[in-house]
Motif scaffolding. Structure first.
Motif, PDB file in Angstrom:
ATOM      1  N   PRO A   1     102.322  76.212  -8.152  1.00 42.77           N
ATOM      2  CA  PRO A   1     103.561  75.579  -7.662  1.00 42.77           C
ATOM      3  C   PRO A   1     103.979  76.110  -6.295  1.00 42.77           C
ATOM      4  CG  PRO A   1     103.781  76.081  -9.983  1.00 42.77           C
ATOM      5  CD  PRO A   1     102.467  76.671  -9.547  1.00 42.77           C
ATOM      6  N   GLY A   2     104.323  75.196  -5.407  1.00 42.41           N
ATOM      7  CA  GLY A   2     104.767  75.544  -4.066  1.00 42.41           C
ATOM      8  C   GLY A   2     103.694  75.414  -3.011  1.00 42.41           C
ATOM      9  N   ILE A   3     102.426  75.504  -3.405  1.00 42.42           N
ATOM     10  CA  ILE A   3     101.348  75.489  -2.407  1.00 42.42           C
ATOM     11  C   ILE A   3     101.154  74.094  -1.816  1.00 42.42           C
ATOM     12  CG2 ILE A   3      98.920  75.969  -1.966  1.00 42.42           C
ATOM     13  CD1 ILE A   3     100.677  78.444  -2.404  1.00 42.42           C
ATOM     14  N   SER A   4     101.290  73.060  -2.626  1.00 41.76           N
ATOM     15  CA  SER A   4     101.144  71.694  -2.085  1.00 41.76           C
ATOM     16  C   SER A   4     102.235  71.414  -1.054  1.00 41.76           C
ATOM     17  CB  SER A   4     101.201  70.656  -3.208  1.00 41.76           C
ATOM     18  OG  SER A   4     102.458  70.698  -3.873  1.00 41.76           O
ATOM     19  N   TYR A   5     103.441  71.944  -1.304  1.00 41.12           N
ATOM     20  CA  TYR A   5     104.528  71.808  -0.321  1.00 41.12           C
ATOM     21  C   TYR A   5     104.137  72.505   0.979  1.00 41.12           C
ATOM     22  CZ  TYR A   5     108.584  73.579   2.195  1.00 41.12           C
ATOM     23  OH  TYR A   5     109.444  73.961   3.195  1.00 41.12           O
ATOM     24  N   MET A   6     103.551  73.698   0.864  1.00 39.81           N
ATOM     25  CA  MET A   6     103.146  74.435   2.063  1.00 39.81           C
ATOM     26  C   MET A   6     102.069  73.694   2.845  1.00 39.81           C
ATOM     27  SD  MET A   6     103.143  78.461   1.006  1.00 39.81           S
ATOM     28  CE  MET A   6     102.835  78.888   2.716  1.00 39.81           C
ATOM     29  N   ILE A   7     101.126  73.091   2.135  1.00 40.74           N
ATOM     30  CA  ILE A   7     100.065  72.335   2.797  1.00 40.74           C
ATOM     31  C   ILE A   7     100.651  71.152   3.551  1.00 40.74           C
ATOM     32  CG2 ILE A   7      98.026  70.890   2.394  1.00 40.74           C
ATOM     33  CD1 ILE A   7      97.342  72.785   0.046  1.00 40.74           C
ATOM     34  N   ASP A   8     101.579  70.441   2.915  1.00 38.82           N
ATOM     35  CA  ASP A   8     102.249  69.322   3.589  1.00 38.82           C
ATOM     36  C   ASP A   8     102.999  69.797   4.824  1.00 38.82           C
ATOM     37  OD1 ASP A   8     101.313  67.615   1.633  1.00 38.82           O
ATOM     38  OD2 ASP A   8     103.189  67.567   0.502  1.00 38.82           O
ATOM     39  N   HIS A   9     103.666  70.936   4.694  1.00 36.45           N
ATOM     40  CA  HIS A   9     104.434  71.495   5.814  1.00 36.45           C
ATOM     41  C   HIS A   9     103.517  71.878   6.971  1.00 36.45           C
ATOM     42  CE1 HIS A   9     106.726  74.911   7.784  1.00 36.45           C
ATOM     43  NE2 HIS A   9     107.543  73.898   7.915  1.00 36.45           N
ATOM     44  N   LEU A  10     102.380  72.480   6.655  1.00 40.70           N
ATOM     45  CA  LEU A  10     101.424  72.854   7.695  1.00 40.70           C
ATOM     46  C   LEU A  10     100.867  71.623   8.410  1.00 40.70           C
ATOM     47  CD1 LEU A  10      99.536  75.729   5.847  1.00 40.70           C
ATOM     48  CD2 LEU A  10     100.942  75.980   7.903  1.00 40.70           C
ATOM     49  N   ASN A  11     100.668  70.552   7.664  1.00 41.16           N
ATOM     50  CA  ASN A  11     100.188  69.310   8.276  1.00 41.16           C
ATOM     51  C   ASN A  11     101.222  68.734   9.243  1.00 41.16           C
ATOM     52  OD1 ASN A  11      97.685  69.323   6.987  1.00 41.16           O
ATOM     53  ND2 ASN A  11      98.436  68.204   5.213  1.00 41.16           N
ATOM     54  N   VAL A  12     102.511  68.868   8.897  1.00 45.18           N
ATOM     55  CA  VAL A  12     103.576  68.437   9.808  1.00 45.18           C
ATOM     56  C   VAL A  12     103.556  69.293  11.073  1.00 45.18           C
ATOM     57  CG1 VAL A  12     106.096  68.342  10.143  1.00 45.18           C
ATOM     58  CG2 VAL A  12     105.085  67.498   8.015  1.00 45.18           C
ATOM     59  N   LEU A  13     103.415  70.595  10.900  1.00 41.24           N
ATOM     60  CA  LEU A  13     103.422  71.515  12.041  1.00 41.24           C
ATOM     61  C   LEU A  13     102.272  71.244  13.009  1.00 41.24           C
ATOM     62  CD1 LEU A  13     104.383  74.906  10.348  1.00 41.24           C
ATOM     63  CD2 LEU A  13     105.837  73.425  11.733  1.00 41.24           C
ATOM     64  N   LYS A  14     101.137  70.778  12.481  1.00 42.17           N
ATOM     65  CA  LYS A  14      99.995  70.470  13.351  1.00 42.17           C
ATOM     66  C   LYS A  14     100.338  69.353  14.341  1.00 42.17           C
ATOM     67  CE  LYS A  14      96.471  71.948  10.035  1.00 42.17           C
ATOM     68  NZ  LYS A  14      95.445  71.517   9.060  1.00 42.17           N
ATOM     69  N   LYS A  15     101.206  68.443  13.924  1.00 47.57           N
ATOM     70  CA  LYS A  15     101.593  67.317  14.783  1.00 47.57           C
ATOM     71  C   LYS A  15     102.526  67.751  15.909  1.00 47.57           C
ATOM     72  CE  LYS A  15     101.265  64.036  10.936  1.00 47.57           C
ATOM     73  NZ  LYS A  15     102.027  63.115  10.058  1.00 47.57           N
ATOM     74  N   VAL A  16     103.200  68.898  15.711  1.00 47.92           N
ATOM     75  CA  VAL A  16     104.147  69.377  16.732  1.00 47.92           C
ATOM     76  C   VAL A  16     103.749  70.788  17.185  1.00 47.92           C
ATOM     77  CG1 VAL A  16     106.086  67.917  16.062  1.00 47.92           C
ATOM     78  CG2 VAL A  16     105.720  70.082  14.867  1.00 47.92           C
ATOM     79  N   ALA A  17     102.454  71.047  17.187  1.00 50.79           N
ATOM     80  CA  ALA A  17     101.947  72.355  17.607  1.00 50.79           C
ATOM     81  C   ALA A  17     101.985  72.467  19.130  1.00 50.79           C
ATOM     82  CB  ALA A  17     100.523  72.546  17.103  1.00 50.79           C
ATOM     83  N   VAL A  18     101.876  73.691  19.619  1.00 42.71           N
ATOM     84  CA  VAL A  18     101.778  73.906  21.064  1.00 42.71           C
ATOM     85  C   VAL A  18     100.570  73.131  21.589  1.00 42.71           C
ATOM     86  CG1 VAL A  18     101.319  75.637  22.837  1.00 42.71           C
ATOM     87  CG2 VAL A  18     102.907  76.157  20.983  1.00 42.71           C
TER      88      VAL A  18
END
Length: 372
Positions: free
Chosen positions: A217-234
């Motif tokens: 529990p919680g890891i799928s949320y983290m994966i989704d969050h990381l995918n969002v961050l990739k779109k707004v990465a430096v």
């Protein structure tokens, strides 16, 4: 007679082979007031879960027995009436509560102010990590007291030591996770320390994790969050969105960003102490560089218009402010993967994100560099 003895032995052997493997949890409870109370076994990470099992505490001890088809994270705790819930630092069990891997074997549980579980390799490894974290945190209370002392030199020293301890704990946790990317305790540690572990390291861990790890529990949320961050990465272009200002007039972020100015997008809230502490630095930086091609757009995660307006006035904020007054459900924050504030992005003149979460002197140095 010999024939009957052989038959009896064969029957006993068959009976032994047919027995299902199981677990036995032997627990001790240090608080005598909890004698006569039930301790409950729950599935980890499930809201409003129904207890899977329970045991009565008698003379400071309890026993739970059963069979587990495959290892699974479980939590042992008392009812909230018996033990009031308490918030603890990442990596620690709350008082008289323990989260552990339930698997077949003999487990030993100690429910105390700091609870532990041992008896299988994974639980033993997790207990060792918890001991290391506890040792590193042993002087934290004094450091916190020093940081409230009012003595500037003492505060500076305490803050530096606190950061050093925090870094050592995070390093220990990351090392544990990377060595156990197929273990559920490692996944739980990743989730618990998600605000301490950097984005790059999180991506590295997820890339090495197996399906058991990712199912916690919680890891799928983290994966989704990381995918969002990739779109707004430096290096990426900023993501546009529309949001009202304090007067209710709608504005697009692109009205201010990507139009020839270096812009800081600042996610903040009037109720956020770190945001308020950082604001004098932003006010100073804005006044110094606004005439040289620098601008700020504030995105407030407030939910009350009056609190937002008061914060803007009290903190002497004079740059553009936008908010949909949805708190943590702020639409812009969701697009940028914001899960803690203050959260900033520095965007170059052409709309390219060039830095994230710079504050104080680091922010000023970067602004000087890009405005040359």
């Amino acid at each position: 007679m010999k024939k009957y003895l052989i038959l009896a032995a064969s029957t006993l052997l068959l009976a032994a082979c047919s027995e299902k493997p199981g677990y036995e949890i032997t627990g001790s409870v240090s608080n005598a007031d909890l004698n006569g109370q039930y301790v409950y076994l729950y599935e980890y990470g499930v809201k409003d879960a129904v207890p899977l099992d329970s045991a009565l505490v008698q003379n400071g001890a309890f026993v739970l027995k059963g069979s587990q088809n495959s290892p699974a994270l479980r939590t042992l705790r008392f009812s909230e009436e018996a033990v009031e819930p308490a918030r603890v630092a990442p990596g620690e069990n709350a008082p008289f509560m323990a989260t552990f891997v339930l698997e077949n074997g003999k487990l030993t549980v100690t429910l105390d102010s700091t609870s532990t579980v041992s008896g299988t390799p994974e639980n033993d490894a997790q207990k060792e990590l918890q001991g290391k974290i506890k040792g590193l945190r042993s002087g934290i209370d004094k450091l916190i007291a020093d940081m409230k002392s009012g003595d500037e030199k003492l505060i500076e020293q305490a803050e530096a030591k606190y950061d050093e301890i925090d870094q050592k704990i995070t390093e220990a946790v990351v090392n544990y996770i990377l060595a156990h990317t197929d273990k559920q305790t490692a996944a739980k540690n990743l989730y618990d320390f998600r605000y301490n572990i950097g984005e790059d390291q999180q991506n590295e861990i997820i890339s090495k994790a197996d399906s058991t790890f990712k199912a916690v529990p919680g890891i799928s949320y983290m994966i989704d969050h990381l995918n969002v961050l990739k779109k707004v990465a430096v290096g990426q272009k900023f993501t546009d969105f529309e949001m009202p200002d304090a007067k209710g007039e709608m504005h697009k972020l692109s009205e201010y960003v990507g139009n020839g100015k270096v812009v800081l997008i600042d996610f903040w809230a009037s109720w956020c102490p770190p945001c308020r502490a950082e604001m004098p630095n932003l006010v100073k930086t804005y006044k110094q560089y606004k005439s040289k091609g620098f601008d700020i757009v504030g995105i407030s995660l407030d939910s009350k218009a009056d609190a937002w307006a008061k914060g803007v006035k009290d903190l002497d904020i004079t740059w553009t402010q936008l908010s949909d007054l949805k708190g943590w459900q702020n639409g812009g924050a969701a697009l940028y993967g914001v899960n803690s504030i203050p959260h900033t992005l520095l965007v170059d003149k052409d709309g390219t994100i060039i830095a994230k979460n710079l504050h104080g002197q680091d922010l000023e140095d970067k602004i000087k560099e890009v405005l040359k």
